[in-house]
Design an enzyme around this catalytic site. Structure first.
Site, PDB file in Angstrom:
ATOM      1  N   GLU A  21      34.151  85.105  46.059  1.00 24.26           N
ATOM      2  CA  GLU A  21      32.999  85.343  45.175  1.00 24.26           C
ATOM      3  C   GLU A  21      32.992  86.754  44.619  1.00 24.26           C
ATOM      4  O   GLU A  21      32.486  87.672  45.247  1.00 24.26           O
ATOM      5  CB  GLU A  21      31.678  85.074  45.918  1.00 24.26           C
ATOM      6  N   LYS A  68      33.933  81.367  43.251  1.00 24.67           N
ATOM      7  CA  LYS A  68      32.486  81.377  42.970  1.00 24.67           C
ATOM      8  C   LYS A  68      32.182  82.545  42.037  1.00 24.67           C
ATOM      9  O   LYS A  68      31.894  83.649  42.499  1.00 24.67           O
ATOM     10  CB  LYS A  68      31.701  81.491  44.288  1.00 24.67           C
TER      11      LYS A  68
END
Ligand code: 5MM
Length: 336
Positions: free
Chosen positions: A175, A217
Site C-alpha cells: 500500500e 492497494k
C-alpha cells in the site's frame, strides 16, 4: 497456480473486496470520539464484531484487515475473530507495519517502520489464522515532495516486508498511499503516484517477491482535496487506469483501492467508472476503511446495541462497493 496467487484471487474475485478494519487504537479512538462513543476495548470489539457478522460478509467481503488487538480477541459467539471472519468465507488479514514515523534526512516526510522482529510476528499471526497482511507507506505531494529519499526508502521497506510475508506463506498487500491533502492538480497526482508505484515494483523485483502472490492497494488519481480544479469521475478513471497500466507489472493479479478521504458515494462511483473502462487484466476492487464503515459507525453510535440496524447500514455500503467492483453501480441503486 501458486497457493499465494489462489489466496489473492479468492480475496478479490467475484465482486468481492477488502474491509480495512485495521485502525490502530489511536485512529480508532479518533473515529469513536467523532461520534461520541468511548474508545474502550469492548466498544472497539463490539463495533467490529457487528460488521464481521453481517450478511454482506458472505457476498461482498473477500478479506478483512485486522489490527493486532482485534486478531487476538474472541467474539460473542466464542469464536475467535479470525474464525468468525472465516465462517463467512472471507480471509482474515493483519496490518503488520508499526506506523509511519518522521523520515530522518527529510523530516517533513514519513517512513513506515516495523521490519525489526517482523519474521517472528508473522509466524504468530499465521498461527492466529491470518493469510494476508498489509503495510502502508504514505507520501505527501507538494512542490518538493515526495522526495527521492522517501520514494526509495519506503519502496525498499515495502519490498523487504513483502519478501518476509511470502516466506511465511501469506499474501502481502503493498500500500503506497499518495495522500489527497493539498492543492495539487490531478496531473501532479498522476506523475507522483506513477513514480512511487514504479519504484515499489523495482524494489519488489530486486527482493525476489513473487508478484502473482501480491495485491496492490493504491490511491486513485484525484486532484488535491484543497484544489479548485476538480475533475469528473470519467477523468479520474482514465487517469487512474493510465497510471496503473504504466506502472504495475502484468503479473500482479489485482488492485484494491483505498478510499483515502473520499465520501462513501464518491468512492463507489469512481470505482464503478474505473471498472466500466477497465481494459486490463487486473481485477479492480476496493480495500476501503472509511468508505465502508462511516455510515455504519454513525448509525451504531446512536444506539450501540442496535446490531441489526448497524448491519443493514453496512450491508448497503458493502453492496454498493461490490456492484462498483463489477461496473454495476448506479445513482439509482445508491438511493434505494
Ligand atoms: C483503516 O485505516 C488504516 C489506517 O490505520 P492507522 O492510520 O491507524 O494505521 C489505513 O491504512 C487504511 O487501511 C487505508 O488507508 C485505507 O483506508 P481508507 O479509509 O483510506 O479507505
Amino acid at each position: 497456480m501458486s497457493e499465494l496467487n489462489n489466496i489473492a484471487l479468492k480475496i478479490l474475485s467475484n465482486g468481492k473486496g477488502i474491509l480495512a478494519a485495521d485502525e490502530s487504537t489511536g485512529t480508532m479512538t479518533k473515529r469513536l470520539k467523532s461520534v461520541n462513543v468511548e474508545s474502550t476495548k469492548e466498544n472497539r470489539l463490539l463495533f467490529r464484531e457487528t460488521l464481521f457478522s453481517s450478511e454482506s460478509m458472505k457476498k461482498c467481503i473477500g478479506g478483512v484487515i485486522l489490527y493486532d488487538e482485534t486478531i487476538k480477541q474472541n467474539s460473542n459467539s466464542k469464536k475467535t475473530i479470525p474464525e468468525l471472519i472465516s465462517s463467512s468465507g472471507a480471509i482474515p488479514g493483519i496490518k503488520v507495519d508499526t506506523g509511519a514515523k518522521v523520515l530522518a534526512g527529510s523530516p517533513e516526510e514519513k517512513i513506515t517502520e516495523g521490519l525489526d522482529g517482523l519474521r517472528e510476528r508473522l509466524k504468530e499471526y499465521y498461527k492466529l489464522g491470518a493469510r494476508f497482511t498489509k503495510w502502508r507507506a504514505v507520501y505527501k505531494i507538494s512542490n518538493d515532495y515526495p522526495s527521492k529519499l522517501s520514494i526509495y526508502s519506503n519502496a525498499h521497506a515495502l519490498a523487504r516486508y513483502s519478501a518476509l510475508v511470502q516466506e511465511n506463506g501469506m499474501v502481502p498487500i503493498v500500500e503506497p498511499e499518495v495522500l489527497m491533502d493539498g492543492e495539487h492538480s490531478a496531473e501532479e497526482c498522476f506523475n507522483k503516484t506513477s513514480e512511487v508505484i514504479k519504484k515499489c515494483y523495482e524494489e519488489l523485483i530486486k527482493h525476489k517477491v513473487d508478484l502473482k502472490g501480491t495485491i496492490l492497494k493504491p490511491n486513485m488519481i484525484l486532484s488535491g482535496s484543497s484544489s479548485k480544479n476538480n475533475i469528473d469521475t470519467k477523468k479520474i478513471a482514465e487517469l487512474t487506469l493510465k497510471c496503473l497500466k504504466g506502472s504495475v507489472p502484468t503479473e500482479v493479479p489485482g488492485i484494491a483501492f483505498l478510499s483515502g478521504g473520499q465520501s462513501e458515494k464518491e468512492a463507489a462511483k469512481n470505482l464503478n467508472s474505473i471498472n466500466l473502462m477497465n481494459d486490463t487484466n487486473f481485477i479492480m476492487t476496493y480495500s476501503y476503511g472509511r468508505a465502508l464503515q462511516q455510515s455504519a459507525l454513525k448509525f451504531w453510535s446512536k444506539d450501540i446495541n442496535n446490531i441489526k440496524g448497524t448491519q443493514d447500514t453496512f450491508n448497503h455500503r458493502a453492496k454498493m462497493c461490490s456492484l462498483a467492483s463489477q461496473g454495476k453501480w448506479s445513482e439509482d441503486i445508491e438511493k434505494k
